[in-house]
Design an enzyme around this catalytic site. Structure first.
Site, PDB file in Angstrom:
ATOM      1  N   SER A  52       0.843  -1.180  -0.300  1.00 60.77           N
ATOM      2  CA  SER A  52      -0.086   0.069   0.051  1.00 60.77           C
ATOM      3  C   SER A  52       0.901   1.016   0.114  1.00 60.77           C
ATOM      4  O   SER A  52       1.597   1.453  -0.803  1.00 60.77           O
ATOM      5  CB  SER A  52      -1.086   0.082   1.278  1.00 60.77           C
ATOM      6  OG  SER A  52      -2.184   0.660   0.920  1.00 60.77           O
ATOM      7  N   ASP A  68      -9.151  -5.170  -5.671  1.00 56.17           N
ATOM      8  CA  ASP A  68      -8.799  -4.128  -4.855  1.00 56.17           C
ATOM      9  C   ASP A  68      -9.734  -2.936  -4.863  1.00 56.17           C
ATOM     10  O   ASP A  68      -9.547  -2.231  -5.982  1.00 56.17           O
ATOM     11  CB  ASP A  68      -7.327  -3.984  -4.962  1.00 56.17           C
ATOM     12  CG  ASP A  68      -6.680  -3.039  -3.751  1.00 56.17           C
ATOM     13  OD1 ASP A  68      -7.470  -2.226  -3.135  1.00 56.17           O
ATOM     14  OD2 ASP A  68      -5.554  -3.179  -3.522  1.00 56.17           O
ATOM     15  N   HIS A  75      -7.564  -5.749  -1.097  1.00 52.75           N
ATOM     16  CA  HIS A  75      -6.449  -5.248  -0.484  1.00 52.75           C
ATOM     17  C   HIS A  75      -5.808  -6.182   0.554  1.00 52.75           C
ATOM     18  O   HIS A  75      -5.738  -5.941   1.768  1.00 52.75           O
ATOM     19  CB  HIS A  75      -6.732  -3.851   0.028  1.00 52.75           C
ATOM     20  CG  HIS A  75      -5.687  -2.817   0.168  1.00 52.75           C
ATOM     21  ND1 HIS A  75      -5.059  -2.252  -0.947  1.00 52.75           N
ATOM     22  CD2 HIS A  75      -5.089  -2.040   1.111  1.00 52.75           C
ATOM     23  CE1 HIS A  75      -3.973  -1.342  -0.536  1.00 52.75           C
ATOM     24  NE2 HIS A  75      -4.074  -1.357   0.675  1.00 52.75           N
TER      25      HIS A  75
END
Length: 650
Positions: free
Chosen positions: A198, A304, A335
């Protein structure tokens, strides 16, 4: 150091002759084969744990002194004692104190001397005994670092780049946050690999885009490639706040007291109109990708809905254009870190990747298939290249059907119009569930049942010509596989995984830093349809990166960029294109509630199909055109309210 056993040019005859002579003269001890895998031969319990503060050369918090970022280091003691230098694996993160890392939200802990005791995740436990140093960097403005978080801008990227420079002898570090005693990285050869999920992976992308020397590889997981596309999609807002909110979310208390000016710059530079400004240009790593010299091992979830697949296609394509060595994993998850959806294979593959890229071992990973794709939960296939050779962008065209709003999708140009009214209370799941029913909120276009499998691989674009009744309008375009399947439940809280109670261990543990983590398993659901890809736009962005008010009654043409994917629509299923307004909880609605009339003769979808138009024609030839049974289709639950934090809580 081991010799990197990759050759890109032919040896001359003279060089070969000299090599043969040397081979005759060397002793048997010197003729041992090159190693293929790093082994856990060093003590983790006795590893050096230290902290340094690297000078970034910036004064982001405007306190009159250059910002220093905290760098926590865990490295094996033995190589330095033996006079050998080692490579570095680095994770630069804003989350080490505010939010935690990984599925168990681990934070750094420290001893009385300020040295790290627990480093989150398994990287140090596993790789330090194998001869790597692990470095955890607190981004500027977070945890023990000076400066301010600027959400992917100069401060964020320089936080990590300066550390790579220090590891290579080009920057200065100190043994304390305010002291004058310098620290040198004499124990490393400077070869650095960056990894992270991320925001952490985003920093790896950004640092690679500076072309910094010494960065050999990056492993971005669910990472952002351009920050504009995290907040907007062609002007359509994806969140109800901007980067100033995110900066405040991760800022340390000290940074919050000093960084009001940076916060204001983020507010002013990121207007909620969705206009492209210099702030976004600074945070666009795709545009700077020509500087990337590091290899890239990219991992992303095709479902995601936080860092969406729009961050994969353009980044992957421009890396290919610039000849960057690449590898990719695409999962069915949201995610989620690969440690939590394919743990054993992930640790093994990451180990071999770092051995190859940082130690130079010729273990063959560069000759293996480029792509691993999760076709069904826990069922993976590979592609030698990605997208695979033979993939061709094919123009599919919507056409009117027998009832309003329920049309066909094929190769021939359509005519006529379809009309729908934006309903911000409905989402892509509502549209797909009612695909065969005329509803006022969407226009759907469907093939007949396929007679052969049809593979979509890459990024699609949908061009829509629409006439609005109001001065603002948002559009969504969605590709859907209509047919029964069992998929990962990416819309549930685990985004495709369930966390169990049993633990497995990956590396060596100490009292303060366990290498054991809770196991996970795929969380699945049975569905009647699967959303394959989606994209969004503000129709007011039809002409440029600046939104303008629309003239009611005037036709506008805009192209929506759908997220990259790799999906096989099986024989017997149907492929659908949905065009609608606000996709609830994935984009914010416009200020008005428009009705839009779509000109089908000027609307099309450009879809990357393996085999191209010929494959589509074969798959749809002779397909039954009988009307399907009109019943609502079951899918995943409606998308949850989108997160505003690109974090790795899973």
């Amino acid at each position: 150091m081991p010799i990197r056993m990759r050759f890109t040019t032919w040896r001359s005859l003279a060089t070969a002759a000299v090599a043969a002579l040397v081979a005759v003269l060397v002793t048997p001890m010197a003729a041992h084969p090159a190693p293929q895998e790093s082994r856990p031969v060093y003590s983790y319990e006795n590893a050096v744990r230290e902290a340094v503060w690297v000078d970034t050369g910036l004064d982001g918090d405007s306190d009159g002194t250059s910002d220093r970022v905290a760098v926590d280091i865990v490295r094996p003691r033995e190589p330095a004692q033996q006079g050998r230098k080692i490579p570095v694996i680095m994770d630069a993160s804003p989350y080490y104190s505010c939010c935690g890392r990984g599925n168990e939200s681990q934070k750094k802990t420290y001893d009385a001397a300020g040295n790290v005791v627990r480093m989150p995740l398994f990287y140090d436990n596993y790789f330090v005994p194998r001869g790597y140093a692990f470095v955890g960097v607190d981004l500027a403005g977070t945890n023990r670092s000076d400066g301010c978080v600027d959400v992917g801008g100069r401060s964020d990227i320089q936080s990590a780049k300066a550390v790579v420079d220090w590891l290579n002898g080009r920057a200065r570090a100190y043994t304390s946050r305010t002291g004058t005693t310098t620290a040198k990285a004499s124990w490393t050869n400077g070869k650095t690999g960056m990894i992270g999920k991320s925001w952490d992976g985003t920093i790896a992308n950004g640092v690679a885009a500076t072309g910094v020397r010494g960065l050999k590889t990056i492993v971005p997981i669910s990472a952002i490639s351009t920050w504009y596309d995290y907040y907007f999609s062609k002007g359509a807002p994806l969140y109800d706040s901007g980067p100033d909110w995110l900066s405040n979310y991760v800022d340390s208390p000290d940074a919050r007291a000093k960084c009001a000016a940076v916060q204001q710059e983020l507010v002013a530079g990121a207007p909620r109109t969705g206009d492209r400004t210099p702030l976004w240009s600074e945070r666009d790593y795709v545009k700077a990708a020509s500087k990337v010299k590091a290899s890239v091992f990219l991992i992303h979830g095709m479902q995601d809905l936080n860092v969406r697949m729009q961050h994969v296609g353009p980044w992957w394509d421009v890396l290919a254009k610039n000849g960057v060595e690449r590898k990719i994993w695409l999962s069915q998850t949201g995610h989620v870190d690969p440690f939590d959806f394919r743990r054993t294979a992930w640790v093994d593959t990451l180990h071999r990747w770092f051995d190859h890229e940082l130690l130079g071992y010729d273990n063959g990973i560069d000759r293996e298939p480029m792509a691993d794709i999760e076709r069904h939960p826990d069922q993976w296939v590979t592609s030698k290249a990605w997208p695979p050779r033979g993939t061709d962008t094919t123009t599919l065209r919507p056409a009117e059907g027998s009832q309003e709003g329920v049309g066909t999708l094929g190769l021939r140009k359509g005519s006529g119009t379809e009309t729908f009214t934006d309903n911000p209370q409905l989402s892509e799941t509502d549209w797909a569930a009612q695909i065969d029913t005329s509803t006022p909120d969407k226009a759907g276009f469907v093939t007949g049942p396929l007679t052969r499998d049809l593979r979509v691989s890459g990024s699609s674009k949908v061009t829509v010509t629409a006439t609005p009744t109001t001065s603002t309008a948002h559009l969504s375009a969605v590709l859907v596989d209509l047919g029964p399947d069992t998929i990962r439940d990416y819309a549930a809280s685990g985004e495709g995984i369930s966390t169990l109670t049993d633990r497995t261990c990956w590396g060596v543990s100490t009292t303060g830093d366990s290498s054991c983590f809770r196991e996970t398993q795929a969380k699945t659901t049975d569905v009647d349809y699967t959303v394959v890809s989606r994209g969004w736009a503000d129709l007011g962005n039809h002409a440029s990166g600046t939104g303008v008010p629309l003239t009611p009654g005037k036709a506008y043409t805009i192209t929506l960029d759908l997220g990259a994917t790799d999906h096989v629509v099986p024989a017997g299923h149907r492929l659908a294109l949905v065009v609608a307004g606000t996709d609830k909880d994935l984009i914010d609605p416009p200020s008005t509630t428009p009705t839009l009339t779509v000109d089908l003769s000027r609307t099309s979808a450009r879809v990357p199909l393996v085999g191209g138009a010929a494959a589509f024609a074969r798959a749809t030839a002779g397909s039954a055109s009988a009307a399907p049974e009109i019943t609502p289709l079951d899918g995943v639950q409606a998308p949850r309210t989108a997160q505003r934090v690109p974090e790795g809580a899973r």
